[in-house]
Design a protein around this motif. Structure first.
Motif, PDB file in Angstrom:
ATOM      1  N   PRO A 254       1.256  -1.426   0.035  1.00  0.00           N
ATOM      2  CA  PRO A 254       0.222   0.492   0.117  1.00  0.00           C
ATOM      3  C   PRO A 254       0.323   1.018   0.279  1.00  0.00           C
ATOM      4  O   PRO A 254       2.250   1.542   0.638  1.00  0.00           O
ATOM      5  CB  PRO A 254      -0.711  -0.289   1.103  1.00  0.00           C
ATOM      6  N   GLN A 255       0.293   2.290  -0.625  1.00  0.00           N
ATOM      7  CA  GLN A 255       0.962   3.288  -0.699  1.00  0.00           C
ATOM      8  C   GLN A 255       0.448   4.296  -0.424  1.00  0.00           C
ATOM      9  O   GLN A 255      -1.188   4.496  -0.950  1.00  0.00           O
ATOM     10  CB  GLN A 255       1.448   3.799  -2.080  1.00  0.00           C
ATOM     11  N   ILE A 256       0.102   5.727  -0.129  1.00  0.00           N
ATOM     12  CA  ILE A 256      -0.950   6.824   0.598  1.00  0.00           C
ATOM     13  C   ILE A 256      -0.691   7.915  -1.488  1.00  0.00           C
ATOM     14  O   ILE A 256       0.146   8.014  -1.160  1.00  0.00           O
ATOM     15  CB  ILE A 256      -0.626   7.618   1.848  1.00  0.00           C
ATOM     16  N   SER A 257      -1.389   7.714  -1.448  1.00  0.00           N
ATOM     17  CA  SER A 257      -1.539   8.405  -2.639  1.00  0.00           C
ATOM     18  C   SER A 257      -2.265  10.305  -2.836  1.00  0.00           C
ATOM     19  O   SER A 257      -2.150  11.199  -3.480  1.00  0.00           O
ATOM     20  CB  SER A 257      -2.744   8.235  -4.150  1.00  0.00           C
ATOM     21  N   SER A 258      -3.187  10.472  -1.635  1.00  0.00           N
ATOM     22  CA  SER A 258      -3.740  11.423  -1.214  1.00  0.00           C
ATOM     23  C   SER A 258      -3.714  12.209   0.265  1.00  0.00           C
ATOM     24  O   SER A 258      -4.774  10.281   0.494  1.00  0.00           O
ATOM     25  CB  SER A 258      -4.395  11.917  -2.169  1.00  0.00           C
ATOM     26  N   VAL A 259      -4.162  12.938   0.835  1.00  0.00           N
ATOM     27  CA  VAL A 259      -4.646  13.626   2.078  1.00  0.00           C
ATOM     28  C   VAL A 259      -5.265  14.708   2.077  1.00  0.00           C
ATOM     29  O   VAL A 259      -4.467  15.326   2.019  1.00  0.00           O
ATOM     30  CB  VAL A 259      -3.286  13.268   3.020  1.00  0.00           C
ATOM     31  N   ASN A 260      -6.239  14.485   2.934  1.00  0.00           N
ATOM     32  CA  ASN A 260      -7.013  15.664   2.592  1.00  0.00           C
ATOM     33  C   ASN A 260      -7.166  15.834   3.713  1.00  0.00           C
ATOM     34  O   ASN A 260      -8.356  14.954   5.005  1.00  0.00           O
ATOM     35  CB  ASN A 260      -8.216  15.568   1.722  1.00  0.00           C
ATOM     36  N   PHE A 261      -6.506  16.917   5.017  1.00  0.00           N
ATOM     37  CA  PHE A 261      -6.774  17.795   6.139  1.00  0.00           C
ATOM     38  C   PHE A 261      -8.700  18.102   6.816  1.00  0.00           C
ATOM     39  O   PHE A 261      -8.297  19.295   7.664  1.00  0.00           O
ATOM     40  CB  PHE A 261      -5.416  18.046   6.195  1.00  0.00           C
ATOM     41  N   ASP A 262      -9.268  18.191   5.929  1.00  0.00           N
ATOM     42  CA  ASP A 262     -10.752  18.845   6.285  1.00  0.00           C
ATOM     43  C   ASP A 262     -10.723  20.812   5.661  1.00  0.00           C
ATOM     44  O   ASP A 262     -10.182  20.835   5.346  1.00  0.00           O
ATOM     45  CB  ASP A 262     -11.094  18.442   7.382  1.00  0.00           C
ATOM     46  N   SER A 263     -11.582  20.944   6.698  1.00  0.00           N
ATOM     47  CA  SER A 263     -11.593  22.134   6.373  1.00  0.00           C
ATOM     48  C   SER A 263     -12.103  23.274   7.460  1.00  0.00           C
ATOM     49  O   SER A 263     -13.030  21.745   8.526  1.00  0.00           O
ATOM     50  CB  SER A 263     -12.137  23.159   5.108  1.00  0.00           C
ATOM     51  N   LEU A 264     -11.718  23.749   8.154  1.00  0.00           N
ATOM     52  CA  LEU A 264     -12.103  24.209   9.217  1.00  0.00           C
ATOM     53  C   LEU A 264     -13.667  25.601   9.252  1.00  0.00           C
ATOM     54  O   LEU A 264     -13.571  25.901   7.677  1.00  0.00           O
ATOM     55  CB  LEU A 264     -10.682  25.786  10.117  1.00  0.00           C
ATOM     56  N   ASP A 265     -14.502  25.521  10.248  1.00  0.00           N
ATOM     57  CA  ASP A 265     -15.324  26.134   9.592  1.00  0.00           C
ATOM     58  C   ASP A 265     -16.054  26.668  11.399  1.00  0.00           C
ATOM     59  O   ASP A 265     -16.769  25.578  11.942  1.00  0.00           O
ATOM     60  CB  ASP A 265     -16.521  25.088   9.524  1.00  0.00           C
ATOM     61  N   TYR A 266     -16.236  28.286  11.046  1.00  0.00           N
ATOM     62  CA  TYR A 266     -17.283  28.918  12.199  1.00  0.00           C
ATOM     63  C   TYR A 266     -17.962  28.157  12.770  1.00  0.00           C
ATOM     64  O   TYR A 266     -18.756  28.533  14.139  1.00  0.00           O
ATOM     65  CB  TYR A 266     -16.582  30.260  12.773  1.00  0.00           C
TER      66      TYR A 266
END
Length: 192
Positions: free
Chosen positions: A142-154
């Protein structure tokens, strides 16, 4: 001849979406929110003759596995993933000249696979819990091809999530059966 009816036989039960354990990079089970099971497609080649078309199977291509985890504070999911990419060989541009031995290295397949731990495994479990493994998928190389750390929202109270996409060379299915524990790790244990 015995005929089983799913609706009238209390001992028959389907696999359930929420009954799974994800073994990924040493992270605890409880941070996993969703994971796609391995899937594949089969290519085809077509041969035309007069007014007819004939299809022949081609290569099997394994599709990406997508994982969503909670961005926990302890253990820190973001820091864990950042360390994985560094262990795989990624060096920040300002650090290239600081380390004579490793500053000029790059990401390699071997380092990426090793940085994810002994293996990535998805167990489907039964109603009795982790001791009742029904099936077990292992992602090979296995290999990581992408990571998305989400978004912040008040305006949101939602938990932060991290979406991870994995590529792999192939997946192995171990049909374990109800009530048994697989011996899948090199140390002979069902867990690393």
């Amino acid at each position: 001849m015995t005929t089983y009816s799913f609706w009238s036989e209390s001992s028959l039960e389907p696999k359930r979406k929420f009954r799974y354990l994800l073994y990924f990079a040493g992270m605890p089970y409880f941070i996993a929110k969703t994971v796609t099971k391995p899937s594949f497609s089969v290519g085809s080649s077509q041969h035309s003759f007069l007014q007819h078309n004939f299809n022949f199977p081609g290569r099997v291509t394994w599709q990406d596995v997508n994982i969503t985890i909670v961005d926990a504070i302890q253990p820190d999911s973001t820091a864990t993933l950042y360390k994985i990419i560094q262990d795989a060989g990624y060096v920040l541009p300002p650090n290239v000249n600081q380390d004579e031995l490793g500053g000029k290295r790059t990401v390699t397949k071997q380092a990426m696979v090793n940085s994810l731990g002994p293996t990535v495994r998805i167990d489907t479990i039964g109603g009795s819990g982790a001791d009742e493994i029904i099936e077990s998928w292992i992602l090979n190389n296995p290999q990581i091809s992408s990571v998305n750390f989400d978004s912040l929202d008040y305006s949101s109270d939602d938990l932060l999530n991290i979406q991870i996409t994995l590529k792999y060379d192939w997946a192995s299915l171990n049909e374990v059966g109800v009530g048994s524990t697989p011996q899948l790790w090199p140390n002979g244990n069902s867990e690393p």
